[in-house]
Write an enzyme that holds these catalytic residues in place. Structure first.
Site, PDB file in Angstrom:
ATOM      1  N   THR A 135     -42.846 -17.152 -72.015  1.00  0.00           N
ATOM      2  CA  THR A 135     -44.104 -16.930 -72.726  1.00  0.00           C
ATOM      3  C   THR A 135     -44.156 -15.541 -73.346  1.00  0.00           C
ATOM      4  OG1 THR A 135     -46.464 -16.585 -72.303  1.00  0.00           O
ATOM      5  CG2 THR A 135     -45.034 -16.351 -70.416  1.00  0.00           C
ATOM      6  N   ASP A 136     -44.958 -15.407 -74.405  1.00  0.00           N
ATOM      7  CA  ASP A 136     -45.151 -14.084 -75.013  1.00  0.00           C
ATOM      8  C   ASP A 136     -45.896 -13.131 -74.073  1.00  0.00           C
ATOM      9  OD1 ASP A 136     -47.671 -15.255 -75.178  1.00  0.00           O
ATOM     10  OD2 ASP A 136     -47.906 -14.988 -77.338  1.00  0.00           O
ATOM     11  N   GLU A 137     -46.558 -13.687 -73.042  1.00  0.00           N
ATOM     12  CA  GLU A 137     -47.342 -12.821 -72.140  1.00  0.00           C
ATOM     13  C   GLU A 137     -46.472 -11.845 -71.365  1.00  0.00           C
ATOM     14  OE1 GLU A 137     -50.542 -14.466 -69.943  1.00  0.00           O
ATOM     15  OE2 GLU A 137     -51.125 -15.822 -71.545  1.00  0.00           O
ATOM     16  N   TYR A 160     -49.708 -14.077 -63.280  1.00  0.00           N
ATOM     17  CA  TYR A 160     -48.968 -15.143 -63.987  1.00  0.00           C
ATOM     18  C   TYR A 160     -47.840 -14.554 -64.822  1.00  0.00           C
ATOM     19  CZ  TYR A 160     -47.817 -18.234 -67.892  1.00  0.00           C
ATOM     20  OH  TYR A 160     -47.129 -18.954 -68.849  1.00  0.00           O
ATOM     21  N   LYS A 164     -43.697 -14.853 -64.588  1.00  0.00           N
ATOM     22  CA  LYS A 164     -42.838 -15.377 -65.663  1.00  0.00           C
ATOM     23  C   LYS A 164     -41.799 -14.326 -66.072  1.00  0.00           C
ATOM     24  CE  LYS A 164     -43.154 -18.832 -67.645  1.00  0.00           C
ATOM     25  NZ  LYS A 164     -42.555 -20.186 -67.380  1.00  0.00           N
TER      26      LYS A 164
HETATM   27  P1  NAD Z   1     -49.009 -27.115 -67.265  1.00  0.00           P
HETATM   28  O1  NAD Z   1     -49.705 -26.351 -66.204  1.00  0.00           O
HETATM   29  O2  NAD Z   1     -49.781 -28.006 -68.158  1.00  0.00           O
HETATM   30  O3  NAD Z   1     -47.867 -28.019 -66.603  1.00  0.00           O
HETATM   31  C1  NAD Z   1     -47.025 -27.539 -65.589  1.00  0.00           C
HETATM   32  C2  NAD Z   1     -46.254 -28.723 -65.010  1.00  0.00           C
HETATM   33  O4  NAD Z   1     -45.373 -28.217 -63.999  1.00  0.00           O
HETATM   34  C3  NAD Z   1     -47.146 -29.782 -64.346  1.00  0.00           C
HETATM   35  O5  NAD Z   1     -46.706 -31.077 -64.698  1.00  0.00           O
HETATM   36  C4  NAD Z   1     -46.927 -29.530 -62.860  1.00  0.00           C
HETATM   37  O6  NAD Z   1     -47.087 -30.708 -62.062  1.00  0.00           O
HETATM   38  C5  NAD Z   1     -45.486 -29.038 -62.833  1.00  0.00           C
HETATM   39  N1  NAD Z   1     -45.187 -28.207 -61.658  1.00  0.00           N
HETATM   40  C6  NAD Z   1     -45.912 -27.163 -61.171  1.00  0.00           C
HETATM   41  N2  NAD Z   1     -45.332 -26.673 -60.071  1.00  0.00           N
HETATM   42  C7  NAD Z   1     -44.188 -27.399 -59.877  1.00  0.00           C
HETATM   43  C8  NAD Z   1     -43.131 -27.355 -58.922  1.00  0.00           C
HETATM   44  N3  NAD Z   1     -43.143 -26.463 -57.912  1.00  0.00           N
HETATM   45  N4  NAD Z   1     -42.117 -28.243 -59.030  1.00  0.00           N
HETATM   46  C9  NAD Z   1     -42.102 -29.170 -60.022  1.00  0.00           C
HETATM   47  N5  NAD Z   1     -43.080 -29.261 -60.948  1.00  0.00           N
HETATM   48  C10 NAD Z   1     -44.099 -28.374 -60.883  1.00  0.00           C
HETATM   49  O7  NAD Z   1     -48.193 -26.024 -68.098  1.00  0.00           O
HETATM   50  P2  NAD Z   1     -47.862 -25.965 -69.663  1.00  0.00           P
HETATM   51  O8  NAD Z   1     -48.980 -25.325 -70.369  1.00  0.00           O
HETATM   52  O9  NAD Z   1     -47.360 -27.294 -70.090  1.00  0.00           O
HETATM   53  O10 NAD Z   1     -46.658 -24.916 -69.643  1.00  0.00           O
HETATM   54  C11 NAD Z   1     -45.321 -25.356 -69.433  1.00  0.00           C
HETATM   55  C12 NAD Z   1     -44.392 -24.163 -69.441  1.00  0.00           C
HETATM   56  O11 NAD Z   1     -44.490 -23.479 -70.693  1.00  0.00           O
HETATM   57  C13 NAD Z   1     -44.724 -23.113 -68.380  1.00  0.00           C
HETATM   58  O12 NAD Z   1     -43.509 -22.613 -67.869  1.00  0.00           O
HETATM   59  C14 NAD Z   1     -45.482 -22.033 -69.133  1.00  0.00           C
HETATM   60  O13 NAD Z   1     -45.293 -20.781 -68.533  1.00  0.00           O
HETATM   61  C15 NAD Z   1     -44.806 -22.113 -70.482  1.00  0.00           C
HETATM   62  N6  NAD Z   1     -45.619 -21.714 -71.637  1.00  0.00           N
HETATM   63  C16 NAD Z   1     -46.863 -22.238 -71.821  1.00  0.00           C
HETATM   64  C17 NAD Z   1     -47.587 -21.910 -72.959  1.00  0.00           C
HETATM   65  C18 NAD Z   1     -48.957 -22.485 -73.216  1.00  0.00           C
HETATM   66  O14 NAD Z   1     -49.626 -22.082 -74.163  1.00  0.00           O
HETATM   67  N7  NAD Z   1     -49.426 -23.459 -72.456  1.00  0.00           N
HETATM   68  C19 NAD Z   1     -47.038 -21.034 -73.898  1.00  0.00           C
HETATM   69  C20 NAD Z   1     -45.768 -20.492 -73.667  1.00  0.00           C
HETATM   70  C21 NAD Z   1     -45.063 -20.858 -72.546  1.00  0.00           C
HETATM   71  O1  DAU Z   2     -49.589 -16.855 -74.618  1.00  0.00           O
HETATM   72  C1  DAU Z   2     -49.010 -17.941 -73.937  1.00  0.00           C
HETATM   73  C2  DAU Z   2     -49.863 -18.292 -72.741  1.00  0.00           C
HETATM   74  O2  DAU Z   2     -51.037 -18.921 -73.250  1.00  0.00           O
HETATM   75  C3  DAU Z   2     -49.151 -19.189 -71.742  1.00  0.00           C
HETATM   76  O3  DAU Z   2     -48.066 -18.503 -71.194  1.00  0.00           O
HETATM   77  C4  DAU Z   2     -50.112 -19.612 -70.619  1.00  0.00           C
HETATM   78  O4  DAU Z   2     -49.463 -20.544 -69.752  1.00  0.00           O
HETATM   79  C5  DAU Z   2     -51.310 -20.274 -71.256  1.00  0.00           C
HETATM   80  O5  DAU Z   2     -52.265 -20.614 -70.249  1.00  0.00           O
HETATM   81  C6  DAU Z   2     -51.952 -19.353 -72.291  1.00  0.00           C
HETATM   82  O6  DAU Z   2     -52.566 -18.207 -71.628  1.00  0.00           O
HETATM   83  P1  DAU Z   2     -53.988 -17.626 -72.092  1.00  0.00           P
HETATM   84  O7  DAU Z   2     -54.553 -16.854 -70.991  1.00  0.00           O
HETATM   85  O8  DAU Z   2     -53.865 -16.965 -73.412  1.00  0.00           O
HETATM   86  O9  DAU Z   2     -54.768 -19.024 -72.320  1.00  0.00           O
HETATM   87  P2  DAU Z   2     -56.262 -19.474 -71.943  1.00  0.00           P
HETATM   88  O10 DAU Z   2     -56.491 -20.791 -72.622  1.00  0.00           O
HETATM   89  O11 DAU Z   2     -56.525 -19.385 -70.486  1.00  0.00           O
HETATM   90  O12 DAU Z   2     -57.154 -18.379 -72.668  1.00  0.00           O
HETATM   91  C7  DAU Z   2     -57.052 -18.146 -74.070  1.00  0.00           C
HETATM   92  C8  DAU Z   2     -57.993 -16.984 -74.398  1.00  0.00           C
HETATM   93  O13 DAU Z   2     -59.352 -17.431 -74.228  1.00  0.00           O
HETATM   94  C9  DAU Z   2     -57.837 -15.786 -73.479  1.00  0.00           C
HETATM   95  O14 DAU Z   2     -58.030 -14.599 -74.225  1.00  0.00           O
HETATM   96  C10 DAU Z   2     -58.956 -15.945 -72.455  1.00  0.00           C
HETATM   97  C11 DAU Z   2     -60.044 -16.639 -73.251  1.00  0.00           C
HETATM   98  N1  DAU Z   2     -60.915 -17.568 -72.461  1.00  0.00           N
HETATM   99  C12 DAU Z   2     -60.304 -18.526 -71.724  1.00  0.00           C
HETATM  100  C13 DAU Z   2     -61.066 -19.415 -70.979  1.00  0.00           C
HETATM  101  C14 DAU Z   2     -60.392 -20.482 -70.130  1.00  0.00           C
HETATM  102  C15 DAU Z   2     -62.288 -17.471 -72.558  1.00  0.00           C
HETATM  103  O15 DAU Z   2     -62.846 -16.607 -73.270  1.00  0.00           O
HETATM  104  N2  DAU Z   2     -63.038 -18.357 -71.829  1.00  0.00           N
HETATM  105  C16 DAU Z   2     -62.481 -19.316 -71.029  1.00  0.00           C
HETATM  106  O16 DAU Z   2     -63.228 -20.079 -70.374  1.00  0.00           O
END
Ligand code: NAD
Ligand code: DAU
Length: 352
Positions: A135-137, A160, A164
């Site tokens: 992730t970019d985070e 988190y 990562k």
């Molecule tokens: P998500 O939380 O929707 O899904 C995570 C999945 O992993 C679920 O199906 C869960 O059951 C499974 N899981 C959790 N713990 C596990 C374990 N111990 N063993 C096996 N499976 C397990 O997450 P997402 O948003 O789909 O993100 C997927 C990946 O992409 C993550 O690694 C996250 O860090 C990365 N990522 C997410 C975003 C985003 O915007 N959502 C952006 C960049 C990178």
């Molecule tokens: O940047 C990539 C990341 O994006 C991934 O690595 C993470 O897995 C994914 O969860 C996401 O993280 P963020 O923290 O950016 O996503 P989130 O949807 O939780 O929040 C997006 C923005 O909105 C953040 O600045 C917090 C804000 N927010 C979020 C929630 C849930 C609010 O203001 N109110 C809310 O209720």
């Protein structure tokens, strides 16, 4: 035929990736290993459950026996590790499971893959690769200008992002120490179908539909760089096929928006298409997230120049597709938000 071990393939991005790959390729076999935590849902995968090139295994990436058994049963060519605890707010409330799954789980996968693929000292079966979905985070936060590049130093702030970043360092350590074949992708915020409604876009959508307060953290001017999930899947597919071993690729489409803009966009879509009664009066500014990163923005030049990747879905098109999908899948939202999610929501947003 290439066999992929996709971990976390029942979650948001993982499920989209499984569907994307099986929809496009006949010569791809996917083994989906997922623990099915609150974030994993087999309903996301009904379209492929009968596909002969697909197998689901419920297991934990930390379980050495289960993962090694899969490597014995299947001739796995690629590991794509999506499995993670992914929600920043949950990591602030309870960091330990983030260390276990995101760090120790990643190391276990690396170790199992290394044992299965090793054919000599620091040499591995031809053509195999481990891809870490990061992730970019991990880069921390930006000021008003500039972008994250692959060379930007890691500076994570939340539990988190720290977990990562630690995982990324272990992936790098396996490459540096054992010449293990890896890539890391670091993507910006994804949106699209099957995203769990704890995340900003589906949470705001769901609350608006139910006339519930829309929680905006702090001043709502934090910026995220949004990418339609299918474009992330395309990037991962390209990096597996053509990424240079050992390289990191940033993935993002220059779609930076302040959170309040996202919230207002969702309100106006629902007002126009579903319910004229909703409006900006639902917006509720709440206490800011601890350690809240101000701005993320990806420089995707490397993946564009090296692999020819580009995002196909603009934000304007992608957000409409996403909101339409949620409206057409209210049952899915009902299912995933019933049970344990209710108590998380009450604790997080209603102080109960
Ligand atoms: P998500 O939380 O929707 O899904 C995570 C999945 O992993 C679920 O199906 C869960 O059951 C499974 N899981 C959790 N713990 C596990 C374990 N111990 N063993 C096996 N499976 C397990 O997450 P997402 O948003 O789909 O993100 C997927 C990946 O992409 C993550 O690694 C996250 O860090 C990365 N990522 C997410 C975003 C985003 O915007 N959502 C952006 C960049 C990178
Ligand atoms: O940047 C990539 C990341 O994006 C991934 O690595 C993470 O897995 C994914 O969860 C996401 O993280 P963020 O923290 O950016 O996503 P989130 O949807 O939780 O929040 C997006 C923005 O909105 C953040 O600045 C917090 C804000 N927010 C979020 C929630 C849930 C609010 O203001 N109110 C809310 O209720």
């Amino acid at each position: 035929m290439k066999t992929y071990l996709v971990t976390g393939g029942a979650g948001f991005i993982g499920a989209n990736f499984v569907l994307y790959m099986l929809d496009r390729y006949d010569d791809v076999r996917i083994i989906n290993l997922d623990k099915l935590t609150y974030a994993g849902n087999l309903e996301n995968l009904t379209a492929v459950e009968k596909n002969p090139n697909y197998r689901f295994v419920q297991a934990d990436i930390c379980d050495k026996e289960a993962v090694s058994a899969l490597f014995r049963e299947e001739e796995i060519d690629y590991v794509v590790n999506f499995a993670a605890e992914s929600h920043v707010d949950r990591s602030i409330a309870d960091p330990q499971i983030f260390v276990k799954t995101n760090v120790m789980g990643t190391v276990n996968l690396l170790q199992c893959a290394k044992e299965a693929w090793q054919v000599g000292d620091d040499t591995y079966r031809d053509g195999v690769k481990y891809l870490q979905v990061s992730t970019d985070e991990v880069y921390g936060t930006l000021g008003e200008t500039g972008y994250f590049m692959e060379t930007t130093p890691l500076d994570p702030h939340s539990p988190y992002s720290s977990s990562k970043a630690s995982a990324d360092l272990f992936v790098k350590a396996f490459a540096d120490t054992y010449k293990f074949p890896v890539n890391i992708t670091r993507c910006s915020n994804n949106y699209g179908p099957y995203q769990f409604p704890e995340k900003l876009i589906p949470l705001i959508m769901n609350n608006t539909l139910h006339h519930k307060p829309l929680p905006v953290y702090g001043d709502g001017m934090q910026v995220r760089d949004w990418l339609y999930v299918e474009d992330h899947c395309k990037a991962i597919d390209m990096v597996i096929r053509s990424g240079v071993l050992g390289e990191v690729y940033n993935v993002g489409g220059h779609n930076e928006r302040p959170n309040i803009f996202i919230v207002k966009t969702i309100i106006s879509y629902i007002k126009e298409h579903v319910d004229p009664e909703v409006g900006e009066h639902l917006i509720t500014y709440v206490t800011d997230r601890k350690g809240h990163d101000r701005r993320y923005g990806i420089d995707p030049t490397k993946i564009k120049d090296a692999l020819g990747w580009y995002p196909e879905t603009t934000f304007e098109v992608g957000i409409k597709k996403t909101l339409k999908w949620y409206l057409e899948h209210k049952d899915w939202v009902e299912h995933v938000t019933s049970g344990a999610y209710q108590s998380y929501y009450q604790k997080m947003y209603e102080g109960k």
